[in-house]
Design a protein around this motif. Structure first.
Motif, PDB file in Angstrom:
ATOM      1  N   MET A  82       1.140  -1.023  -0.254  1.00 26.40           N
ATOM      2  CA  MET A  82      -0.329   0.048   0.328  1.00 26.40           C
ATOM      3  C   MET A  82       0.838   1.310  -0.411  1.00 26.40           C
ATOM      4  N   THR A  83       1.854   0.874   0.613  1.00 30.07           N
ATOM      5  CA  THR A  83       2.919   2.181   0.861  1.00 30.07           C
ATOM      6  C   THR A  83       3.812   2.487  -0.563  1.00 30.07           C
ATOM      7  N   ARG A  84       3.862   1.973  -1.084  1.00 31.33           N
ATOM      8  CA  ARG A  84       4.501   1.717  -3.266  1.00 31.33           C
ATOM      9  C   ARG A  84       3.855   2.613  -3.162  1.00 31.33           C
ATOM     10  N   ARG A  85       2.154   2.029  -3.477  1.00 29.57           N
ATOM     11  CA  ARG A  85       1.552   2.716  -4.595  1.00 29.57           C
ATOM     12  C   ARG A  85       0.914   3.832  -3.601  1.00 29.57           C
ATOM     13  N   ILE A  86       1.019   4.360  -2.488  1.00 28.28           N
ATOM     14  CA  ILE A  86       1.248   5.947  -2.239  1.00 28.28           C
ATOM     15  C   ILE A  86       2.004   6.635  -2.879  1.00 28.28           C
ATOM     16  N   LEU A  87       3.180   6.134  -2.661  1.00 25.42           N
ATOM     17  CA  LEU A  87       4.733   6.874  -2.591  1.00 25.42           C
ATOM     18  C   LEU A  87       4.212   7.249  -4.545  1.00 25.42           C
ATOM     19  N   ASP A  88       3.682   6.565  -5.611  1.00 26.33           N
ATOM     20  CA  ASP A  88       3.196   6.714  -6.766  1.00 26.33           C
ATOM     21  C   ASP A  88       2.219   7.958  -7.196  1.00 26.33           C
ATOM     22  N   VAL A  89       1.515   8.558  -5.878  1.00 25.17           N
ATOM     23  CA  VAL A  89       0.221   9.849  -5.913  1.00 25.17           C
ATOM     24  C   VAL A  89       0.606  10.659  -5.463  1.00 25.17           C
ATOM     25  N   ARG A  90       0.606  11.528  -7.067  1.00 24.88           N
ATOM     26  CA  ARG A  90       1.270  13.016  -6.837  1.00 24.88           C
ATOM     27  C   ARG A  90      -0.244  14.190  -6.829  1.00 24.88           C
ATOM     28  N   PRO A  91       0.147  14.865  -5.687  1.00 20.24           N
ATOM     29  CA  PRO A  91       1.345  14.999  -5.096  1.00 20.24           C
ATOM     30  C   PRO A  91       1.600  14.361  -4.546  1.00 20.24           C
ATOM     31  N   GLN A  92       2.542  14.022  -4.125  1.00 25.75           N
ATOM     32  CA  GLN A  92       3.054  13.035  -3.295  1.00 25.75           C
ATOM     33  C   GLN A  92       2.272  13.609  -1.189  1.00 25.75           C
ATOM     34  N   PRO A  93       2.142  12.142  -0.871  1.00 24.39           N
ATOM     35  CA  PRO A  93       1.156  13.256   0.719  1.00 24.39           C
ATOM     36  C   PRO A  93       3.178  13.271   1.889  1.00 24.39           C
ATOM     37  N   THR A  94       2.104  13.909   2.996  1.00 30.90           N
ATOM     38  CA  THR A  94       3.312  14.112   3.674  1.00 30.90           C
ATOM     39  C   THR A  94       2.935  13.289   4.681  1.00 30.90           C
ATOM     40  N   ALA A  95       1.726  12.722   5.066  1.00 29.30           N
ATOM     41  CA  ALA A  95       2.174  12.200   5.919  1.00 29.30           C
ATOM     42  C   ALA A  95       1.064  10.770   5.728  1.00 29.30           C
ATOM     43  N   LEU A  96       1.579   9.506   6.813  1.00 25.58           N
ATOM     44  CA  LEU A  96       0.853   8.393   6.855  1.00 25.58           C
ATOM     45  C   LEU A  96       0.204   7.561   7.931  1.00 25.58           C
ATOM     46  N   PHE A  97      -0.917   7.690   7.848  1.00 30.07           N
ATOM     47  CA  PHE A  97      -2.026   6.874   9.098  1.00 30.07           C
ATOM     48  C   PHE A  97      -2.357   5.690   8.809  1.00 30.07           C
TER      49      PHE A  97
END
Length: 344
Positions: free
Chosen positions: A227-242
Motif C-alpha cells: 500500500m505504501t509503494r502505491r501511495i508513493l506514486d500518487v502526485r502530489p505525494q502525501p506528507t503523512a501516513l496514518f
C-alpha cells in the motif's frame, strides 16, 4: 490407577471428605484435609475430569478465536482472557484464522464438536455466519475488538472511529493536509471505522478526502509495504501516513526506507495500536494505544458472568478508552507547527 476409595482408605476418611477436598466444597477439618492431601499425593490420584464434565454438562473450557496470533495486540488480549479464565478455573483454547472467514467457520465447527462452554471471537469479517452457527448450537459468544453488522451479542472494544479521529487531528495540527490512510479489509468494522474517523477529522478542517489516499488492504506487513509503494506514486505525494495497525506500519516503514525516505523528515507517520514495552528499546511511533489486556480480561469476565447465569438477557457493549501517545514519528510540516482553529 488409584480410585477415590483408595485415597479415602489410606487417609482414614470417608470418600465424601476426599471429594470435598478435591472440589474445595463443604467443611473439612484441617487435620482431615491434610491427611486427604497426603494420600492424594502419595497415590498420585487424578480426578476423573471427563466424568465430572459429563455430569455438569460443562467442560470448563473457553475458546478464543483470533485473526492473527502473531500480532502483539492480540497476544496481549489473549493474556487478559487467559488470566481472567484461570482465576475461575477455566482453560482457554486458542485458534488463529489469519483473517479468513472460511477458516473461522471451520474452527467454530470444531469448537462446537469439542463442546467448549463459550467462544470469544475476533471476527474475520463483519458478517454473522459464525455467530449464527454458534447461536444455533446454544453457545454464548463475546465479540472482541470489532463489531458485527447483526449485533445482538456481547462486545468489548475501543472506539476505532474516535481513535482515528484523534490521531488524524494530531497530524492536521502539525500542518499536514495530504494525509494517506492505509487500512485493513473493507469487510472488517475496524477498517471502515478508522477511515470514517479519518474523514471526519478532515471534514472538520473543510478538507475533502482524496480517494487516492484511502487504501484498503490487509492488516499485515506485506500489505502495508504494498500500500505504501502505491501511495508513493500518487502526485502530489502525501506528507503523512496514518497506518491502521502496527503491522501495516512495519511494512510502510520498509517501503519508505527502500525509497530512501526517512520518518518523520520526509514522511510523518501515526499508527493505530502500540507495541508492548519489551518489543522496542526506544519507542518511536506516534500511536493510538488500545488497552488490549483489559479488552481480553473484560471480555472473559462477561463470558464467565453469562455462563454463571449472572448476566442480563440483553447483550452488553463495553467501549474502553484509547490514548494518543505522541512520539518522534510525527513532526510539523516544513519544520513549523501550524496552529489550527479548534472546531466545536
Amino acid at each position: 490407577m488409584s480410585t477415590l476409595t483408595d485415597v479415602a482408605r489410606l487417609a482414614g476418611v470417608s470418600t465424601m471428605t476426599v471429594s470435598r477436598v478435591i472440589n474445595d466444597s463443604g467443611y473439612v477439618s484441617p487435620e482431615a484435609r491434610a491427611r486427604a492431601n497426603r494420600a492424594i499425593a502419595e497415590l498420585g490420584y487424578m480426578p476423573n475430569v471427563l466424568a465430572r464434565q459429563l455430569r455438569s454438562k460443562r467442560t470448563k473450557t473457553l475458546a478464543l478465536v483470533l485473526t492473527d496470533i502473531a500480532n502483539p495486540f492480540f497476544t496481549t488480549i489473549a493474556r487478559g482472557v487467559e488470566d481472567a479464565a484461570r482465576a475461575q478455573d477455566y482453560a482457554v483454547m486458542f485458534c488463529n484464522t489469519d483473517e479468513s472467514e472460511a477458516q473461522e467457520i471451520e474452527y467454530v465447527r470444531v469448537l462446537i464438536q469439542r463442546q467448549v462452554d463459550g467462544v470469544l471471537l475476533v471476527p474475520a469479517t463483519d458478517s454473522s455466519a459464525s455467530l449464527q452457527l454458534l447461536h444455533k448450537h446454544g453457545l454464548p459468544v463475546v465479540v472482541l475488538d470489532r463489531r458485527l453488522r447483526s449485533g445482538g451479542v456481547d462486545e468489548v472494544r475501543t472506539d476505532s472511529e474516535a481513535g482515528a479521529h484523534i490521531v488524524v487531528r494530531h497530524l492536521l495540527d502539525l500542518g499536514h493536509r495530504r494525509i494517506a490512510v492505509l487500512t485493513g479489509p473493507e469487510t472488517v468494522s475496524t477498517s471502515a471505522d478508522r477511515v470514517a474517523g479519518y474523514r471526519r477529522a478532515l471534514a472538520e478542517e473543510g478538507l475533502e478526502a482524496d480517494d487516492e489516499l484511502v487504501i484498503f488492504g490487509g492488516y499485515n506487513e506485506t500489505s502495508g509495504y504494498e500500500m505504501t509503494r502505491r501511495i508513493l506514486d500518487v502526485r502530489p505525494q502525501p506528507t503523512a501516513l496514518f497506518a491502521a495497525n502496527n503491522f501495516i506500519a512495519f511494512g510502510a516503514i520498509r517501503a519508505l526506507r527502500e525509497a530512501g525516505m526517512s520518518t518523520p523528515e520526509d514522511m510523518s507517520m501515526a499508527v493505530f495500536d502500540d507495541l508492548p514495552p519489551g518489543w522496542v528499546f526506544d519507542p518511536f511511533l506516534t500511536v493510538v494505544s488500545q488497552p488490549a489486556y483489559e479488552i481480553g480480561k473484560q471480555a472473559a469476565e462477561l463470558m464467565l458472568e453469562r455462563l454463571a447465569g449472572k448476566a442480563p438477557a440483553e447483550p452488553r457493549t463495553i467501549v474502553l478508552p484509547s490514548e494518543l501517545i505522541t512520539r518522534r514519528s510525527t513532526a510539523p510540516l516544513s519544520g513549523e507547527a501550524v496552529a489550527l482553529t479548534p472546531t466545536h
